[in-house]
Design a protein around this motif. Structure first.
Motif, PDB file in Angstrom:
ATOM      1  N   THR A   1      -4.008  -3.253   5.998  1.00 38.39           N
ATOM      2  CA  THR A   1      -5.485  -2.876   5.926  1.00 38.39           C
ATOM      3  C   THR A   1      -6.215  -4.145   6.098  1.00 38.39           C
ATOM      4  OG1 THR A   1      -4.977  -1.157   4.413  1.00 38.39           O
ATOM      5  CG2 THR A   1      -7.105  -1.698   4.808  1.00 38.39           C
TER       6      THR A   1
ATOM      7  N   ARG B   1      -2.616   6.998  -8.264  1.00 39.60           N
ATOM      8  CA  ARG B   1      -1.757   8.142  -7.924  1.00 39.60           C
ATOM      9  C   ARG B   1      -0.659   8.463  -8.703  1.00 39.60           C
ATOM     10  NH1 ARG B   1      -2.988   6.017  -2.517  1.00 39.60           N
ATOM     11  NH2 ARG B   1      -4.527   7.387  -1.375  1.00 39.60           N
TER      12      ARG B   1
ATOM     13  N   THR C   1       0.792  -1.174   0.070  1.00 40.50           N
ATOM     14  CA  THR C   1       0.137   0.035   0.097  1.00 40.50           C
ATOM     15  C   THR C   1       0.866   1.189  -0.125  1.00 40.50           C
ATOM     16  OG1 THR C   1      -0.124   0.244   2.405  1.00 40.50           O
ATOM     17  CG2 THR C   1      -1.777  -1.088   1.219  1.00 40.50           C
ATOM     18  N   PRO C   2       0.360   2.378  -0.734  1.00 35.24           N
ATOM     19  CA  PRO C   2       1.365   3.359  -0.627  1.00 35.24           C
ATOM     20  C   PRO C   2       1.447   4.231   0.543  1.00 35.24           C
ATOM     21  CG  PRO C   2      -0.485   3.571  -2.377  1.00 35.24           C
ATOM     22  CD  PRO C   2      -0.985   2.440  -1.369  1.00 35.24           C
ATOM     23  N   GLU C   3       0.552   4.181   1.824  1.00 35.34           N
ATOM     24  CA  GLU C   3       0.697   4.435   2.985  1.00 35.34           C
ATOM     25  C   GLU C   3       1.532   3.632   3.937  1.00 35.34           C
ATOM     26  OE1 GLU C   3      -1.943   3.943   1.477  1.00 35.34           O
ATOM     27  OE2 GLU C   3      -2.747   5.876   0.723  1.00 35.34           O
ATOM     28  N   LYS C   4       1.994   2.366   3.374  1.00 38.75           N
ATOM     29  CA  LYS C   4       2.688   1.381   4.283  1.00 38.75           C
ATOM     30  C   LYS C   4       1.720   1.147   5.612  1.00 38.75           C
ATOM     31  CE  LYS C   4       5.905   1.711   1.277  1.00 38.75           C
ATOM     32  NZ  LYS C   4       5.886   0.507   0.152  1.00 38.75           N
ATOM     33  N   VAL C   5       0.549   0.870   5.387  1.00 41.69           N
ATOM     34  CA  VAL C   5      -0.146   0.699   6.563  1.00 41.69           C
ATOM     35  C   VAL C   5      -1.309  -0.605   6.165  1.00 41.69           C
ATOM     36  CG1 VAL C   5      -2.252   1.287   7.962  1.00 41.69           C
ATOM     37  CG2 VAL C   5      -0.447   3.078   7.284  1.00 41.69           C
TER      38      VAL C   5
ATOM     39  N   ASP D   1      -5.456  12.458  -6.882  1.00 40.29           N
ATOM     40  CA  ASP D   1      -5.548  12.536  -5.380  1.00 40.29           C
ATOM     41  C   ASP D   1      -6.652  11.460  -5.123  1.00 40.29           C
ATOM     42  OD1 ASP D   1      -7.875  13.793  -5.998  1.00 40.29           O
ATOM     43  OD2 ASP D   1      -7.233  15.620  -5.444  1.00 40.29           O
ATOM     44  N   ASP D   2      -6.964  11.512  -3.637  1.00 38.25           N
ATOM     45  CA  ASP D   2      -8.022  10.784  -2.829  1.00 38.25           C
ATOM     46  C   ASP D   2      -9.336  11.378  -3.383  1.00 38.25           C
ATOM     47  OD1 ASP D   2      -5.605   9.840  -1.642  1.00 38.25           O
ATOM     48  OD2 ASP D   2      -6.297  10.681   0.225  1.00 38.25           O
TER      49      ASP D   2
ATOM     50  N   TRP E   1      -5.078   2.155  -6.411  1.00 35.94           N
ATOM     51  CA  TRP E   1      -4.901   3.566  -5.752  1.00 35.94           C
ATOM     52  C   TRP E   1      -3.375   3.779  -6.052  1.00 35.94           C
ATOM     53  CZ3 TRP E   1      -7.692   7.201  -5.120  1.00 35.94           C
ATOM     54  CH2 TRP E   1      -8.944   7.287  -4.576  1.00 35.94           C
ATOM     55  N   THR E   2      -2.369   2.969  -5.817  1.00 30.97           N
ATOM     56  CA  THR E   2      -1.085   3.270  -6.337  1.00 30.97           C
ATOM     57  C   THR E   2      -0.879   3.598  -7.568  1.00 30.97           C
ATOM     58  OG1 THR E   2      -0.250   1.633  -4.651  1.00 30.97           O
ATOM     59  CG2 THR E   2       1.254   2.365  -6.475  1.00 30.97           C
TER      60      THR E   2
END
Length: 492
Positions: free
Chosen positions: A32, A152, A26-30, A157-158, A148-149
Motif C-alpha cells: 500500500t 479483525r 497487511t492482512p490482504e498481503k497487498v 469487519d471493514d 486493521w489486523t
C-alpha cells in the motif's frame, strides 16, 4: 507518521513523506502506497492528479470542526476518517450520515474509538488502565500488527462492526440436550470477576459491574438480576451470584450467552472455538449435568414467589426494599448433593386456569405447591400431575406452603399424603416463608436430588437401598458421560 513511527508524533509537519507499507504486514498481503496532501503546501491541480492515480481516497476530517467534513471526491471509493476523536465526547456520525447518503462514492466512515476502547479494555487483563509489554504481546504475538489486523482479530469487519461469525457462532442444540458452560467458560468468568472486583470484597458493586459491561453496546443483564441470584448484605452481586447468573444465561438462552462471551473477548483471550459444552440425558437414567430446572407450579396466591426468594435466603419484603421495581420468574442458586455442587434453577409458573401448556410443564423436576390453609388449593396440583407428569417420568415433589398457618382439610377426593402414596411420590414437604432459611434447605436439596436421579422418583431416600442405587448411578453416569463427551468432540 503514527503507523511508521509506532507512536504519536509531538510535532506534526504540514505534509508527511510518501510511504509504502510492505505486503507482508497487511492482512490482504497487498503493498500500500500512501500519499499525503496538504492544502497549504499544494495546489488543487496537484490534488486532482493524485486522485486520478489513486485506487482509494481517504478523507480525514476533524470531529471537533464539522466544516472540515465538506469535501468532495471523484468516482472512486472514498473512506471518511474522523480524527481527534479523543477531543470529542460521543460520535460525529450524525453529521456524516447526510454526506454519505448524498455521495455514493463514500464506501464507509471510520471512527475507531469505540472498537479500540473495547480492545484495550479486553487486553488490559489486570485492569490497571495501562497495557504492559506482556499484555501487548498477548494479542500481537510479539509482532507489530497493523491496526486493521488487530481489529479483525478482535472480530471487526471493514465497517467496524463485529462479524456474525464472531458474535453469533453456530451452535445447534439437539432435542434432549441442555446447554451448560464448561470449565473453560467458568475459568474465564472467574478471571473477569477478579479483574473487575477492584476493592477485592468478593462482590461486584454497580460501578464495578458497569466497568465489566463497558465492552457491550448495551447492558446485558436486566435490573431483575438482583432478585434472581445470591447477593451480599449490601445488595451487591456476589461471586456465587455472578456465576449463577451466567449459568442461568447459558441454560435459558445459549445463543445470547455466546454473544455476551464474544463481547467480553472469550474467543481471543481463551483461544477456543467452542464457548459451551453440551451434555445429554439418555433414558433419564443418569446424568453428568450440573444445572437443573425446577418448575414451581401452583395456583395463584400459594406462595411460589416467597418460595423462590427463600431459595436465595431472602424474603419478598427484603427484595421489595432492595429492588422494588425488579421482578423475575427465575431464581438460581447452588445446592450441594452428595458433596457435589449443582446449580438449581427455580422457575415460577403462574397460571390461573387448571390447564397448563406442555411447554410450561417441561422441566427436570416439578415442584407442585399447594396452600395448606386453602381447602381448594390441592385440587390444582392433582390436576396438573395427572395431565402432565403421571406418565412422563419427570419427578415431582409436592410441597405444602404456608405451613405456619393452621392446616385445613383439602376438598380433593383424598388427602395430599394419600395422593402421594397412591402415585408413589414422596410425602408432601412443608414450607413456611416465616421459617429460618436453614429450615427450608432440605426442600431445595430434595428437588435437586429428584432432578439428578429421576429413575428413583418415589423411592425412600432415607433407606440403605436408595444409597446403594445412587452409588451405582454415579458410576454409570461417569462412564456414560465420558462416552457422550467423546462422541460430541468428534462432531465439533
Amino acid at each position: 507518521m503514527s503507523l511508521v513511527g509506532e507512536e504519536f508524533p509531538e510535532e506534526v509537519p504540514l505534509r508527511a513523506e510518501e510511504i509504502t507499507i510492505p505486503a507482508d504486514v497487511t492482512p490482504e498481503k497487498v503493498p500500500t502506497h500512501i500519499v499525503d496532501y496538504s492544502e497549504s503546501e499544494q495546489s488543487e491541480e496537484v490534488l486532482r492528479q493524485e486522485i486520478i492515480k489513486a485506487n482509494v481516497v481517504c478523507v480525514v476530517y476533524d470531529v471537533t470542526q464539522e466544516d472540515t467534513i465538506d469535501k468532495k471526491g471523484s468516482k472512486i471509493p472514498i473512506i471518511l476518517v474522523g480524527n481527534k476523536s479523543d477531543l470529542r465526547s460521543g460520535s460525529s456520525m450524525e453529521s456524516i450520515l447526510p454526506i454519505m447518503n448524498q455521495f455514493s462514492e463514500i464506501e464507509t466512515c471510520v471512527e475507531c474509538v469505540h472498537a479500540l476502547s473495547r480492545i484495550f479494555t479486553i487486553s488490559d487483563q489486570d485492569n490497571d488502565r495501562i497495557l504492559s509489554d506482556a499484555e501487548l504481546n498477548c494479542f500481537q504475538r510479539g509482532r507489530h500488527e497493523t491496526t486493521w489486523t488487530i481489529l479483525r482479530k478482535f472480530g471487526y469487519d471493514d465497517t467496524l462492526e463485529l462479524t456474525d461469525d464472531y458474535i453469533y457462532p453456530p451452535l445447534r442444540v439437539p432435542v434432549g440436550c441442555t446447554t451448560e458452560l464448561n470449565h473453560l467458560g467458568y475459568q474465564f468468568l472467574q478471571r473477569l470477576f477478579e479483574k473487575y472486583d477492584e476493592d477485592k470484597d468478593s462482590a461486584l458493586s454497580p460501578a464495578e459491574l458497569k466497568n465489566l459491561f463497558s465492552v457491550f453496546p448495551y447492558t446485558p443483564w436486566p435490573d431483575s438480576v438482583y432478585s434472581s441470584v445470591p447477593t451480599t448484605e449490601d445488595g451487591y452481586i456476589s461471586l456465587r451470584g455472578y456465576l449463577c447468573q451466567w449459568t442461568l444465561s447459558a441454560y435459558l438462552g445459549v445463543h445470547r450467552c455466546l454473544e455476551h462471551f464474544g463481547y467480553l473477548g472469550y474467543p481471543i483471550l481463551m483461544e477456543q472455538d467452542s464457548q459451551t459444552e453440551k451434555t445429554m440425558d439418555l433414558e433419564k437414567g443418569q446424568t453428568q449435568r450440573s444445572v437443573f430446572l425446577c418448575k414451581v407450579i401452583g395456583p395463584r396466591g400459594t406462595g411460589k414467589s416467597a418460595f423462590l426468594k427463600a431459595f436465595l435466603g431472602r424474603s419478598l419484603l427484603t427484595d421489595e426494599h432492595c429492588c422494588p421495581t425488579a421482578f423475575s420468574l427465575h431464581t438460581i442458586n447452588t445446592v450441594t448433593v452428595s458433596s457435589q455442587e449443582k446449580y438449581l434453577i427455580l422457575e415460577e409458573v403462574d397460571v390461573e386456569a387448571e390447564f397448563l401448556k406442555a411447554a410450561d410443564a417441561a422441566c427436570d423436576v416439578a415442584c407442585l405447591m399447594y396452600d395448606v390453609s386453602d381447602p381448594e388449593s390441592f385440587n390444582y396440583c392433582a390436576s396438573i400431575y395427572k395431565q402432565h407428569y403421571m406418565a412422563s417420568g419427570v419427578p415431582c415433589v409436592v410441597v405444602g406452603s404456608k405451613a405456619d398457618l393452621p392446616e385445613v382439610k383439602q376438598h380433593h377426593g383424598m388427602s395430599p399424603a394419600e395422593f402421594c402414596y397412591k402415585h408413589r411420590l414422596n410425602a408432601p414437604l412443608r414450607f413456611a416463608a416465616t421459617a429460618n432459611t436453614q429450615d427450608n434447605t432440605h426442600i431445595y436439596t430434595k428437588l435437586a436430588w429428584a432432578a439428578m436421579y429421576p429413575h428413583l422418583n418415589g423411592s425412600d431416600t432415607n433407606g440403605t437401598s436408595f444409597w446403594l442405587r445412587v452409588t451405582v448411578g454415579v458410576v454409570s453416569a461417569g462412564l456414560l458421560g465420558f462416552a457422550i463427551y467423546r462422541a460430541i468432540s468428534r462432531h465439533k
